[in-house]
Design a protein around this motif. Structure first.
Motif, short mmCIF file in Angstrom:
data_model
loop_
_atom_site.label_atom_id
_atom_site.label_comp_id
_atom_site.label_asym_id
_atom_site.label_seq_id
_atom_site.Cartn_x
_atom_site.Cartn_y
_atom_site.Cartn_z
N GLY A 247 -52.56 10.58 -49.46
CA GLY A 247 -51.84 11.78 -49.85
C GLY A 247 -51.12 11.65 -51.17
O GLY A 247 -51.10 10.58 -51.79
N LEU A 248 -50.54 12.76 -51.60
CA LEU A 248 -49.78 12.84 -52.84
C LEU A 248 -48.34 13.22 -52.52
O LEU A 248 -48.08 14.09 -51.69
CB LEU A 248 -50.40 13.90 -53.77
N VAL B 192 -53.84 12.30 -59.73
CA VAL B 192 -54.73 12.80 -58.68
C VAL B 192 -56.17 12.39 -58.96
O VAL B 192 -56.89 11.93 -58.07
CB VAL B 192 -54.61 14.33 -58.55
N ASP B 193 -56.60 12.53 -60.22
CA ASP B 193 -57.97 12.14 -60.57
C ASP B 193 -58.20 10.65 -60.32
O ASP B 193 -59.28 10.24 -59.86
CB ASP B 193 -58.24 12.48 -62.04
N PRO C 53 -49.28 7.71 -53.26
CA PRO C 53 -48.81 7.67 -54.64
C PRO C 53 -47.99 8.93 -54.94
O PRO C 53 -48.26 10.01 -54.39
CB PRO C 53 -50.10 7.63 -55.46
N SER C 54 -47.01 8.78 -55.82
CA SER C 54 -46.08 9.87 -56.06
C SER C 54 -45.95 10.19 -57.54
O SER C 54 -45.93 9.30 -58.39
CB SER C 54 -44.70 9.50 -55.49
N VAL C 55 -45.84 11.47 -57.83
CA VAL C 55 -45.52 11.96 -59.17
C VAL C 55 -44.01 11.90 -59.36
O VAL C 55 -43.25 12.13 -58.41
CB VAL C 55 -45.99 13.43 -59.31
N ALA D 114 -55.08 18.89 -52.75
CA ALA D 114 -55.48 19.57 -51.51
C ALA D 114 -56.99 19.76 -51.47
O ALA D 114 -57.63 19.56 -50.43
CB ALA D 114 -54.76 20.91 -51.39
N GLU D 115 -57.57 20.15 -52.59
CA GLU D 115 -59.02 20.35 -52.65
C GLU D 115 -59.77 19.05 -52.37
O GLU D 115 -60.87 19.07 -51.82
CB GLU D 115 -59.41 20.90 -54.02
N ALA D 116 -59.17 17.93 -52.75
CA ALA D 116 -59.80 16.62 -52.54
C ALA D 116 -59.55 16.07 -51.14
O ALA D 116 -60.02 14.98 -50.80
CB ALA D 116 -59.30 15.63 -53.58
#
Length: 337
Positions: A159-160, A146-147, A131-133, A184-186
């Motif tokens: 990934g993002l 992200v959530d 998925p992309s912003v 990254a933390e996830a």
């Protein structure tokens, strides 16, 4: 020095790690969706460059409101990989292009997954989703995406990404840094569009602020020798799409494209298709035409393919299998002459 044939480039095991789902909708699927809604097909205005492309993607994706068509799109994407000699792919999709699925990310991913799983069960390549912003979104919207990814916990989402017109949006690294840190933390990978409609500054934001593991495009890094040296030293790969860059007017002809200059400077380079159904061409064409333009021999082309597999977000076990497949192909082809 012999340049590989198109047939050799097709058979070469390779990954497509820079491709957008929105640019992979077959015309017949769009036609079926348009008929169902009683509307005309959207027409791409290439004279408007990247803005025209993004508006066309919005208009096309707006038509796909049926889960069955989304599942068919997922299946067709995986099958298209086989027809192009692609052994695995990371495909980007931007939820802002899909308004009918607003707030229903899980249902959209489930539909894609059904189609991709059916295709994979038939022996077609494994595909992952990013998925992309979009660059004109808010920091809050990026964090919400992200959530939602974390809550979804879908194994196909790995990934993002971030895309959109950098020139129109301006610098956005600081705005989206919290979202990429949270990703990254996830445990999500990060692939960042930069250095296409922005200059080297966009690439530096991607690697310094957004922790990019891969930079999508990144070609304008060539304008900053110090940045090129840093990319080479840190082993940060660029996913380069020559046909897209030429179609959108970034470079006038393939011979003027910096992909070979970047490669010779030690930057890890992979080739991608970007929006193949919309812009025409395929990954085999990217390899063959680029090799012909710059006189790449079989070893050089195989090394670019190796990079594409190595920098994919495939699991390590799958990467090892695909790299072994690549080595076997190269060895067999050398014996066969």
């Amino acid at each position: 020095m012999a340049v590989p044939t198109r047939a050799w480039c097709f058979e070469l095991p390779k990954a497509d790690v820079h491709v957008h789902l929105e640019g992979c909708i077959p015309v017949d699927l769009l036609e079926a969706a348009a008929r169902a809604q009683g509307v005309d097909l959207p027409v791409l205005d290439e004279s408007r460059g990247l803005d025209g492309l993004l508006e066309h993607l919005d208009a096309s994706c707006r038509l796909l409101v049926d889960p069955g068509l989304v599942a068919e799109l997922g299946s067709r994407f995986a099958r298209r990989c086989t027809w192009d000699g692609i052994v695995t792919a990371d495909v980007i999709f931007n939820p802002t292009h899909w308004p009918a699925w607003d707030g229903r990310l899980g249902e959209f991913v489930d539909a894609l997954d059904r189609g991709m799983s059916d295709a994979e069960a038939d022996g077609h390549p494994p595909v992952r989703l990013l998925p992309s912003v979009k660059r004109d979104q808010s920091a809050e919207a990026a964090l919400a995406l992200v959530d939602a990814m974390v809550a979804l916990g879908h194994p196909r989402v790995v990934g993002l990404s971030i895309d959109g017109n950098e020139a129109a949006a301006g610098p956005t690294g600081e705005r989206f840094r919290p979202a990429f840190e949270r990703a990254a933390e996830a445990g999500f990978h990060r692939a960042v569009h930069a250095g296409e409609s922005s200059g080297p500054d966009g690439v530096r934001d991607a690697i310094d602020l957004l922790m990019a593991e891969r930079v999508d495009h990144g070609v304008r890094a060539v304008e900053d020798p110090a940045l090129v040296a840093e990319l080479a030293a840190r082993g940060i790969p660029l996913d380069v799409c020559p046909t897209s860059n030429l179609t959108l007017g970034l470079y006038p002809i393939l011979h003027s494209h910096p992909v070979d200059e970047l490669r010779r400077a030690g930057v890890r380079v992979a080739l991608g298709t970007d929006d193949p159904e919309l812009l025409g061409g395929d990954l085999t064409h990217e390899y063959h035409s680029t090799a012909a333009a710059f006189g790449w021999d079989h070893g050089t082309v195989a090394e670019v393919a190796r990079t594409s597999i190595e920098v994919s977000f495939a699991p390590d076990e799958l990467k090892a299998e695909l790299l072994a497949e690549l080595d076997a192909f190269v060895a067999r082809a050398a014996v066969e002459g």
